[in-house]
Design a protein around this motif. Sequence first.
Motif, PDB file in Angstrom:
ATOM      1  N   ALA A   1      -6.185 -16.683   1.914  1.00 62.82           N
ATOM      2  CA  ALA A   1      -5.245 -16.216   2.931  1.00 62.82           C
ATOM      3  C   ALA A   1      -4.675 -14.862   2.526  1.00 62.82           C
ATOM      4  O   ALA A   1      -4.623 -14.520   1.343  1.00 62.82           O
ATOM      5  CB  ALA A   1      -4.118 -17.226   3.110  1.00 62.82           C
ATOM      6  N   PRO A   2      -4.216 -14.068   3.499  1.00 60.97           N
ATOM      7  CA  PRO A   2      -3.573 -12.789   3.172  1.00 60.97           C
ATOM      8  C   PRO A   2      -2.171 -13.004   2.634  1.00 60.97           C
ATOM      9  O   PRO A   2      -1.622 -14.108   2.692  1.00 60.97           O
ATOM     10  CB  PRO A   2      -3.555 -12.066   4.514  1.00 60.97           C
ATOM     11  CG  PRO A   2      -3.453 -13.174   5.515  1.00 60.97           C
ATOM     12  CD  PRO A   2      -4.283 -14.305   4.947  1.00 60.97           C
ATOM     13  N   ASP A   3      -1.606 -11.943   2.130  1.00 61.30           N
ATOM     14  CA  ASP A   3      -0.215 -11.957   1.695  1.00 61.30           C
ATOM     15  C   ASP A   3       0.670 -11.973   2.936  1.00 61.30           C
ATOM     16  O   ASP A   3       0.713 -11.006   3.691  1.00 61.30           O
ATOM     17  CB  ASP A   3       0.064 -10.706   0.853  1.00 61.30           C
ATOM     18  CG  ASP A   3       1.483 -10.670   0.307  1.00 61.30           C
ATOM     19  OD1 ASP A   3       2.323 -11.466   0.756  1.00 61.30           O
ATOM     20  OD2 ASP A   3       1.754  -9.823  -0.562  1.00 61.30           O
TER      21      ASP A   3
ATOM     22  N   GLY B   1      -4.157  -2.368  -5.624  1.00 65.01           N
ATOM     23  CA  GLY B   1      -3.817  -3.718  -5.200  1.00 65.01           C
ATOM     24  C   GLY B   1      -4.288  -4.121  -3.827  1.00 65.01           C
ATOM     25  O   GLY B   1      -3.858  -5.166  -3.311  1.00 65.01           O
ATOM     26  N   ARG B   2      -5.188  -3.314  -3.206  1.00 66.26           N
ATOM     27  CA  ARG B   2      -5.672  -3.648  -1.864  1.00 66.26           C
ATOM     28  C   ARG B   2      -7.172  -3.424  -1.785  1.00 66.26           C
ATOM     29  O   ARG B   2      -7.737  -2.604  -2.507  1.00 66.26           O
ATOM     30  CB  ARG B   2      -5.006  -2.750  -0.812  1.00 66.26           C
ATOM     31  CG  ARG B   2      -3.540  -2.985  -0.584  1.00 66.26           C
ATOM     32  CD  ARG B   2      -3.035  -2.050   0.504  1.00 66.26           C
ATOM     33  NE  ARG B   2      -3.733  -2.242   1.771  1.00 66.26           N
ATOM     34  CZ  ARG B   2      -3.689  -1.385   2.793  1.00 66.26           C
ATOM     35  NH1 ARG B   2      -2.992  -0.267   2.697  1.00 66.26           N
ATOM     36  NH2 ARG B   2      -4.351  -1.636   3.905  1.00 66.26           N
ATOM     37  N   TRP B   3      -7.815  -4.155  -0.885  1.00 69.07           N
ATOM     38  CA  TRP B   3      -9.210  -3.894  -0.549  1.00 69.07           C
ATOM     39  C   TRP B   3      -9.245  -2.846   0.552  1.00 69.07           C
ATOM     40  O   TRP B   3      -8.627  -3.011   1.598  1.00 69.07           O
ATOM     41  CB  TRP B   3      -9.914  -5.171  -0.085  1.00 69.07           C
ATOM     42  CG  TRP B   3     -10.215  -6.113  -1.209  1.00 69.07           C
ATOM     43  CD1 TRP B   3      -9.630  -7.320  -1.450  1.00 69.07           C
ATOM     44  CD2 TRP B   3     -11.183  -5.917  -2.237  1.00 69.07           C
ATOM     45  NE1 TRP B   3     -10.163  -7.884  -2.575  1.00 69.07           N
ATOM     46  CE2 TRP B   3     -11.128  -7.047  -3.080  1.00 69.07           C
ATOM     47  CE3 TRP B   3     -12.097  -4.897  -2.545  1.00 69.07           C
ATOM     48  CZ2 TRP B   3     -11.948  -7.194  -4.207  1.00 69.07           C
ATOM     49  CZ3 TRP B   3     -12.911  -5.034  -3.661  1.00 69.07           C
ATOM     50  CH2 TRP B   3     -12.833  -6.168  -4.470  1.00 69.07           C
ATOM     51  N   ARG B   4      -9.990  -1.757   0.293  1.00 63.77           N
ATOM     52  CA  ARG B   4     -10.116  -0.670   1.248  1.00 63.77           C
ATOM     53  C   ARG B   4     -11.600  -0.372   1.480  1.00 63.77           C
ATOM     54  O   ARG B   4     -12.437  -0.617   0.609  1.00 63.77           O
ATOM     55  CB  ARG B   4      -9.425   0.591   0.717  1.00 63.77           C
ATOM     56  CG  ARG B   4      -7.961   0.406   0.305  1.00 63.77           C
ATOM     57  CD  ARG B   4      -7.048   0.315   1.493  1.00 63.77           C
ATOM     58  NE  ARG B   4      -7.088   1.538   2.296  1.00 63.77           N
ATOM     59  CZ  ARG B   4      -6.392   2.645   2.013  1.00 63.77           C
ATOM     60  NH1 ARG B   4      -5.613   2.705   0.936  1.00 63.77           N
ATOM     61  NH2 ARG B   4      -6.477   3.700   2.802  1.00 63.77           N
ATOM     62  N   LEU B   5     -11.933   0.169   2.647  1.00 62.91           N
ATOM     63  CA  LEU B   5     -13.302   0.581   2.931  1.00 62.91           C
ATOM     64  C   LEU B   5     -13.652   1.753   2.033  1.00 62.91           C
ATOM     65  O   LEU B   5     -12.940   2.749   1.977  1.00 62.91           O
ATOM     66  CB  LEU B   5     -13.442   0.936   4.403  1.00 62.91           C
ATOM     67  CG  LEU B   5     -13.236  -0.252   5.353  1.00 62.91           C
ATOM     68  CD1 LEU B   5     -13.086   0.237   6.796  1.00 62.91           C
ATOM     69  CD2 LEU B   5     -14.371  -1.249   5.239  1.00 62.91           C
TER      70      LEU B   5
ATOM     71  N   ILE C   1      -3.547  -5.906  11.372  1.00 62.35           N
ATOM     72  CA  ILE C   1      -4.685  -6.333  10.564  1.00 62.35           C
ATOM     73  C   ILE C   1      -4.138  -6.924   9.266  1.00 62.35           C
ATOM     74  O   ILE C   1      -3.525  -6.214   8.470  1.00 62.35           O
ATOM     75  CB  ILE C   1      -5.634  -5.166  10.256  1.00 62.35           C
ATOM     76  CG1 ILE C   1      -6.203  -4.587  11.547  1.00 62.35           C
ATOM     77  CG2 ILE C   1      -6.768  -5.616   9.340  1.00 62.35           C
ATOM     78  CD1 ILE C   1      -7.034  -3.348  11.347  1.00 62.35           C
ATOM     79  N   PRO C   2      -4.329  -8.217   9.017  1.00 59.27           N
ATOM     80  CA  PRO C   2      -3.820  -8.812   7.782  1.00 59.27           C
ATOM     81  C   PRO C   2      -4.393  -8.118   6.548  1.00 59.27           C
ATOM     82  O   PRO C   2      -5.552  -7.708   6.529  1.00 59.27           O
ATOM     83  CB  PRO C   2      -4.301 -10.268   7.875  1.00 59.27           C
ATOM     84  CG  PRO C   2      -4.490 -10.515   9.336  1.00 59.27           C
ATOM     85  CD  PRO C   2      -4.970  -9.208   9.904  1.00 59.27           C
ATOM     86  N   THR C   3      -3.581  -7.967   5.517  1.00 58.80           N
ATOM     87  CA  THR C   3      -3.999  -7.385   4.250  1.00 58.80           C
ATOM     88  C   THR C   3      -3.400  -8.212   3.118  1.00 58.80           C
ATOM     89  O   THR C   3      -2.791  -9.252   3.356  1.00 58.80           O
ATOM     90  CB  THR C   3      -3.552  -5.921   4.124  1.00 58.80           C
ATOM     91  OG1 THR C   3      -2.125  -5.847   4.220  1.00 58.80           O
ATOM     92  CG2 THR C   3      -4.173  -5.051   5.209  1.00 58.80           C
TER      93      THR C   3
END
Length: 252
Positions: free
Chosen positions: A83-85, A218-222, A92-94
């Motif tokens: 699940a997202p934070d 700390g994030r998934w990015r393209l 858009i959930p992140t």
Amino acid sequence: MLAVLVLLAALVTARALTEDRSAPEPSTAPPSPALTPGKGSGAWEVAAQHRLARREMAQLPPAAAHPHAVSTETAGPPISLPAPDSSRGGWIPTGFPATPQGALAQLAALDEAAMRGADPATYARGYHELALTGAPNPETTGLYAVLTSMRDSAGLRPTGSVAGLRADYEITHAQIKGTTDQGRYVVACVLGQFSVTYHGRTVSAGVGDCQALRRVEGRWRLSPGPLPAAAPSAWPGSVEAVRAGYRPIQEA
């Protein structure tokens, strides 16, 4: 009206398989300091990332994406998507964890939100929100091509809302094409049912999407780099989807 719907279905399936890969290669210059890994973690393995992204996926005929019987076989056990934070807002959930499954979950969240409404401009906006500098342009992606071709062929306005037009992309299957950089770079692939409703009539097709993601701050990015090879498109759960390596997903 029925002829338009049949055409929409054909475009969704065929265009997802024949998207244009002729866009110029992105710059291979070293990433800016803001995009480098954390202190002590080493430089990005750019050459390995590019090899992974460009590696071809399974090739399927357009008919594989049409609705048809599902298989009792599987490509492996279900993939549990985290699940997202919940503390992070936005459409858009992140905030997904630093795992390959977290990268998959981020791509699924992007695609489901950005494809809703079948508006190329909405998809591009969502894509840009997650894209790092040097990532492929959203206009070069297969999902953008599906949306623009669908609207062009049906004689609809190129962007914006259209009376009587609704769309939904439900991700049901996925696979991890591969990882590099100790799991900080992931090429994730999702498969789902793309359904278009126009004045009460609905058509559906199986559409796949592969994107490269980097773990940054700390994030998934393209990720910067080449656009990944086209994802196989198949009806979710069909024997073609199984043979292409897609596994069912489930929420953690």
